[in-house]
Design a protein around this motif. Sequence first.
Motif, PDB file in Angstrom:
ATOM      1  N   ALA A 199      -4.264   7.750  -1.107  1.00  0.00           N
ATOM      2  CA  ALA A 199      -4.161   9.205  -1.034  1.00  0.00           C
ATOM      3  C   ALA A 199      -4.400   9.599   0.418  1.00  0.00           C
ATOM      4  CB  ALA A 199      -5.184   9.854  -1.951  1.00  0.00           C
ATOM      5  N   ALA A 200      -3.353   9.568   1.204  1.00  0.00           N
ATOM      6  CA  ALA A 200      -3.449   9.942   2.618  1.00  0.00           C
ATOM      7  C   ALA A 200      -2.389  10.992   2.905  1.00  0.00           C
ATOM      8  CB  ALA A 200      -3.241   8.716   3.505  1.00  0.00           C
ATOM      9  N   SER A 201      -2.800  12.112   3.402  1.00  0.00           N
ATOM     10  CA  SER A 201      -1.869  13.200   3.688  1.00  0.00           C
ATOM     11  C   SER A 201      -1.220  13.010   5.054  1.00  0.00           C
ATOM     12  CB  SER A 201      -2.618  14.540   3.673  1.00  0.00           C
ATOM     13  OG  SER A 201      -3.499  14.612   4.784  1.00  0.00           O
ATOM     14  N   ARG A 202      -0.164  13.759   5.290  1.00  0.00           N
ATOM     15  CA  ARG A 202       0.504  13.742   6.593  1.00  0.00           C
ATOM     16  C   ARG A 202      -0.500  14.104   7.686  1.00  0.00           C
ATOM     17  NH1 ARG A 202       5.709  14.126   8.572  1.00  0.00           N
ATOM     18  NH2 ARG A 202       6.615  14.439   6.509  1.00  0.00           N
TER      19      ARG A 202
ATOM     20  N   PHE B 157       0.871  -1.160   0.000  1.00  0.00           N
ATOM     21  CA  PHE B 157       0.000   0.000   0.000  1.00  0.00           C
ATOM     22  C   PHE B 157       0.914   1.218   0.000  1.00  0.00           C
ATOM     23  CE2 PHE B 157      -2.341  -3.504   1.570  1.00  0.00           C
ATOM     24  CZ  PHE B 157      -3.596  -3.348   0.996  1.00  0.00           C
ATOM     25  N   PHE B 158       0.899   1.945  -1.095  1.00  0.00           N
ATOM     26  CA  PHE B 158       1.850   3.014  -1.368  1.00  0.00           C
ATOM     27  C   PHE B 158       1.197   4.369  -1.101  1.00  0.00           C
ATOM     28  CE2 PHE B 158       3.914   5.496  -5.058  1.00  0.00           C
ATOM     29  CZ  PHE B 158       4.935   5.974  -4.259  1.00  0.00           C
ATOM     30  N   ILE B 159       1.822   5.150  -0.217  1.00  0.00           N
ATOM     31  CA  ILE B 159       1.396   6.514   0.052  1.00  0.00           C
ATOM     32  C   ILE B 159       2.472   7.429  -0.529  1.00  0.00           C
ATOM     33  CG2 ILE B 159       0.820   8.230   1.806  1.00  0.00           C
ATOM     34  CD1 ILE B 159       0.120   5.823   3.662  1.00  0.00           C
ATOM     35  N   PRO B 160       2.224   7.996  -1.710  1.00  0.00           N
ATOM     36  CA  PRO B 160       3.248   8.866  -2.300  1.00  0.00           C
ATOM     37  C   PRO B 160       3.335  10.192  -1.551  1.00  0.00           C
ATOM     38  CG  PRO B 160       1.314   8.770  -3.722  1.00  0.00           C
ATOM     39  CD  PRO B 160       1.057   7.845  -2.573  1.00  0.00           C
TER      40      PRO B 160
ATOM     41  N   ILE C  17      -7.662   4.483   9.033  1.00  0.00           N
ATOM     42  CA  ILE C  17      -6.996   4.337   7.725  1.00  0.00           C
ATOM     43  C   ILE C  17      -6.192   3.039   7.715  1.00  0.00           C
ATOM     44  CG2 ILE C  17      -5.192   5.276   6.212  1.00  0.00           C
ATOM     45  CD1 ILE C  17      -6.139   8.103   7.152  1.00  0.00           C
ATOM     46  N   LEU C  18      -5.396   2.819   8.756  1.00  0.00           N
ATOM     47  CA  LEU C  18      -4.588   1.596   8.833  1.00  0.00           C
ATOM     48  C   LEU C  18      -5.471   0.348   8.936  1.00  0.00           C
ATOM     49  CD1 LEU C  18      -1.673   2.653  11.189  1.00  0.00           C
ATOM     50  CD2 LEU C  18      -1.548   2.148   8.761  1.00  0.00           C
ATOM     51  N   ARG C  19      -6.517   0.411   9.730  1.00  0.00           N
ATOM     52  CA  ARG C  19      -7.402  -0.748   9.911  1.00  0.00           C
ATOM     53  C   ARG C  19      -8.033  -1.172   8.580  1.00  0.00           C
ATOM     54  NH1 ARG C  19     -10.711   0.925  13.981  1.00  0.00           N
ATOM     55  NH2 ARG C  19      -9.255   0.155  15.528  1.00  0.00           N
ATOM     56  N   LYS C  20      -8.450  -0.192   7.770  1.00  0.00           N
ATOM     57  CA  LYS C  20      -9.038  -0.504   6.457  1.00  0.00           C
ATOM     58  C   LYS C  20      -8.034  -1.215   5.558  1.00  0.00           C
ATOM     59  CE  LYS C  20     -12.354   3.275   6.313  1.00  0.00           C
ATOM     60  NZ  LYS C  20     -12.692   4.569   5.708  1.00  0.00           N
TER      61      LYS C  20
END
Length: 180
Positions: A78-81, A54-57, A92-95
Amino acid sequence: MRHNDYLLDKHYFEKVTALFDRDPKKPQKIIVVEHAVINSLSFMNYLCDHYQVFFIPKPKSIDQKVLKYPSKKCTVLAASRRELKGPNAINILRKVVGQETFSIIDIGGHFAPKLSEIQEHFKGQLFKIIEDTENAYQKYETQFHNNVITIPILSVARSSLKIEEDFLGFWCKSFQVNLF
Protein backbone atom coordinates in the motif's frame (compact mmCIF):
# COMPACT_ATOMS: atom_id res chain seq x y z
CA MET A 1 -16.59 -8.45 -15.67
CA ARG A 2 -14.95 -8.57 -19.04
CA HIS A 3 -11.98 -10.85 -19.65
CA ASN A 4 -10.24 -11.17 -23.01
CA ASP A 5 -8.82 -14.69 -22.88
CA TYR A 6 -7.46 -14.48 -26.41
CA LEU A 7 -5.22 -11.56 -25.40
CA LEU A 8 -4.00 -12.93 -22.10
CA ASP A 9 -2.49 -16.21 -23.11
CA LYS A 10 0.36 -17.65 -21.00
CA HIS A 11 2.43 -18.29 -24.13
CA TYR A 12 2.21 -14.62 -25.08
CA PHE A 13 3.83 -13.61 -21.77
CA GLU A 14 6.51 -16.27 -22.22
CA LYS A 15 7.44 -14.74 -25.60
CA VAL A 16 7.58 -11.23 -24.14
CA THR A 17 9.62 -12.41 -21.16
CA ALA A 18 12.07 -14.16 -23.46
CA LEU A 19 12.75 -10.85 -25.19
CA PHE A 20 13.40 -9.02 -21.93
CA ASP A 21 15.35 -11.80 -20.21
CA ARG A 22 18.11 -12.23 -22.78
CA ASP A 23 20.66 -11.27 -20.16
CA PRO A 24 21.71 -14.39 -18.21
CA LYS A 25 21.29 -12.40 -15.01
CA LYS A 26 17.65 -12.15 -14.11
CA PRO A 27 16.10 -9.84 -11.52
CA GLN A 28 15.23 -11.63 -8.31
CA LYS A 29 12.34 -9.31 -7.54
CA ILE A 30 9.90 -7.24 -9.54
CA ILE A 31 8.01 -4.22 -8.31
CA VAL A 32 4.80 -3.76 -10.30
CA VAL A 33 2.59 -0.67 -10.29
CA GLU A 34 -0.52 -1.94 -12.07
CA HIS A 35 -4.30 -1.67 -12.19
CA ALA A 36 -6.10 -4.22 -10.01
CA VAL A 37 -8.64 -5.16 -12.68
CA ILE A 38 -9.68 -8.45 -14.25
CA ASN A 39 -7.60 -7.94 -17.40
CA SER A 40 -4.44 -7.63 -15.30
CA LEU A 41 -4.80 -11.01 -13.60
CA SER A 42 -3.14 -13.17 -16.24
CA PHE A 43 -0.18 -10.83 -16.41
CA MET A 44 0.15 -10.70 -12.62
CA ASN A 45 -0.21 -14.50 -12.33
CA TYR A 46 2.54 -15.00 -14.87
CA LEU A 47 4.87 -12.61 -13.08
CA CYS A 48 4.14 -14.19 -9.70
CA ASP A 49 4.89 -17.66 -11.08
CA HIS A 50 8.34 -16.54 -12.32
CA TYR A 51 9.52 -13.83 -9.92
CA GLN A 52 9.10 -12.60 -6.38
CA VAL A 53 6.58 -9.83 -7.03
CA PHE A 54 5.71 -6.76 -4.99
CA PHE A 55 2.44 -5.36 -6.32
CA ILE A 56 1.43 -1.72 -5.86
CA PRO A 57 -2.17 -1.45 -7.06
CA LYS A 58 -3.17 1.86 -8.59
CA PRO A 59 -5.67 3.21 -6.03
CA LYS A 60 -8.27 4.53 -8.47
CA SER A 61 -8.62 1.19 -10.24
CA ILE A 62 -8.79 -1.36 -7.45
CA ASP A 63 -11.42 -4.04 -7.86
CA GLN A 64 -11.44 -5.71 -4.42
CA LYS A 65 -12.56 -9.05 -5.91
CA VAL A 66 -9.61 -8.99 -8.29
CA LEU A 67 -7.14 -7.88 -5.61
CA LYS A 68 -7.77 -11.13 -3.68
CA TYR A 69 -5.97 -13.19 -6.33
CA PRO A 70 -2.59 -11.44 -6.51
CA SER A 71 -2.68 -11.21 -2.69
CA LYS A 72 -2.41 -15.00 -2.58
CA LYS A 73 0.65 -15.15 -4.87
CA CYS A 74 2.62 -11.97 -4.18
CA THR A 75 3.13 -9.19 -1.68
CA VAL A 76 0.70 -6.30 -2.06
CA LEU A 77 2.13 -2.95 -1.00
CA ALA A 78 0.00 0.00 0.00
CA ALA A 79 2.18 2.81 -1.31
CA SER A 80 0.67 5.94 -2.79
CA ARG A 81 2.09 8.04 -5.61
CA ARG A 82 2.89 10.70 -3.00
CA GLU A 83 4.92 8.23 -0.94
CA LEU A 84 6.82 6.95 -3.98
CA LYS A 85 7.88 10.44 -5.04
CA GLY A 86 8.49 11.65 -1.49
CA PRO A 87 11.52 11.51 0.79
CA ASN A 88 10.64 7.99 2.01
CA ALA A 89 10.72 6.39 -1.48
CA ILE A 90 14.24 4.98 -1.11
CA ASN A 91 13.35 3.43 2.27
CA ILE A 92 10.22 1.82 0.80
CA LEU A 93 12.31 0.24 -1.98
CA ARG A 94 15.12 -0.77 0.40
CA LYS A 95 12.65 -2.64 2.65
CA VAL A 96 11.32 -4.53 -0.36
CA VAL A 97 14.49 -5.37 -2.27
CA GLY A 98 17.22 -5.39 0.37
CA GLN A 99 20.44 -6.36 -1.43
CA GLU A 100 18.74 -8.34 -4.22
CA THR A 101 18.40 -7.43 -7.89
CA PHE A 102 15.12 -6.08 -9.19
CA SER A 103 13.21 -4.51 -12.05
CA ILE A 104 10.24 -2.16 -12.00
CA ILE A 105 7.14 -2.36 -14.16
CA ASP A 106 5.41 0.99 -13.85
CA ILE A 107 2.12 2.30 -15.14
CA GLY A 108 2.11 6.00 -14.48
CA GLY A 109 5.70 7.12 -13.88
CA HIS A 110 5.52 6.63 -10.13
CA PHE A 111 9.29 6.28 -9.76
CA ALA A 112 10.31 8.98 -12.27
CA PRO A 113 10.67 11.86 -9.77
CA LYS A 114 13.17 9.82 -7.70
CA LEU A 115 14.96 8.10 -10.59
CA SER A 116 18.40 9.63 -10.06
CA GLU A 117 18.27 8.85 -6.32
CA ILE A 118 17.04 5.31 -6.98
CA GLN A 119 19.87 4.80 -9.47
CA GLU A 120 22.42 6.07 -6.96
CA HIS A 121 21.18 3.94 -4.03
CA PHE A 122 20.64 0.74 -6.01
CA LYS A 123 23.69 0.60 -8.31
CA GLY A 124 24.04 -2.87 -9.75
CA GLN A 125 20.70 -3.95 -8.30
CA LEU A 126 18.13 -2.25 -10.55
CA PHE A 127 18.17 -3.86 -13.99
CA LYS A 128 15.51 -1.89 -15.86
CA ILE A 129 12.25 -0.02 -15.67
CA ILE A 130 9.40 -0.82 -18.03
CA GLU A 131 6.87 1.99 -18.46
CA ASP A 132 3.47 1.45 -20.05
CA THR A 133 2.11 4.92 -20.83
CA GLU A 134 3.37 7.71 -23.07
CA ASN A 135 2.67 10.46 -20.56
CA ALA A 136 4.63 8.66 -17.85
CA TYR A 137 7.45 7.73 -20.22
CA GLN A 138 7.86 11.45 -20.86
CA LYS A 139 8.32 11.90 -17.09
CA TYR A 140 11.22 9.44 -17.27
CA GLU A 141 12.62 11.21 -20.34
CA THR A 142 12.71 14.45 -18.35
CA GLN A 143 15.01 12.69 -15.89
CA PHE A 144 17.33 11.76 -18.77
CA HIS A 145 17.61 15.43 -19.72
CA ASN A 146 18.20 16.61 -16.15
CA ASN A 147 20.47 13.81 -14.86
CA VAL A 148 22.91 11.15 -15.98
CA ILE A 149 20.70 8.07 -16.08
CA THR A 150 22.19 4.69 -16.91
CA ILE A 151 19.24 2.45 -16.06
CA PRO A 152 17.46 1.20 -19.19
CA ILE A 153 13.90 2.56 -19.40
CA LEU A 154 11.82 0.47 -21.79
CA SER A 155 8.70 2.02 -23.27
CA VAL A 156 5.71 -0.15 -23.96
CA ALA A 157 3.88 3.09 -24.74
CA ARG A 158 5.82 3.57 -27.96
CA SER A 159 5.13 0.09 -29.20
CA SER A 160 3.30 -0.10 -32.50
CA LEU A 161 0.66 -2.17 -30.71
CA LYS A 162 -0.34 0.88 -28.66
CA ILE A 163 -1.07 3.15 -31.65
CA GLU A 164 -4.68 2.01 -31.93
CA GLU A 165 -5.21 2.33 -28.20
CA ASP A 166 -3.86 5.88 -28.23
CA PHE A 167 -6.03 6.81 -31.21
CA LEU A 168 -9.14 5.34 -29.60
CA GLY A 169 -8.39 7.14 -26.32
CA PHE A 170 -7.95 10.45 -28.14
CA TRP A 171 -11.14 9.94 -30.13
CA CYS A 172 -13.18 9.06 -27.06
CA LYS A 173 -11.89 12.06 -25.11
CA SER A 174 -12.42 14.43 -28.05
CA PHE A 175 -16.01 13.42 -28.55
CA GLN A 176 -16.73 12.43 -24.95
CA VAL A 177 -17.61 8.89 -25.95
CA ASN A 178 -18.24 6.38 -23.20
CA LEU A 179 -17.56 2.88 -24.48
CA PHE A 180 -18.97 1.03 -21.47
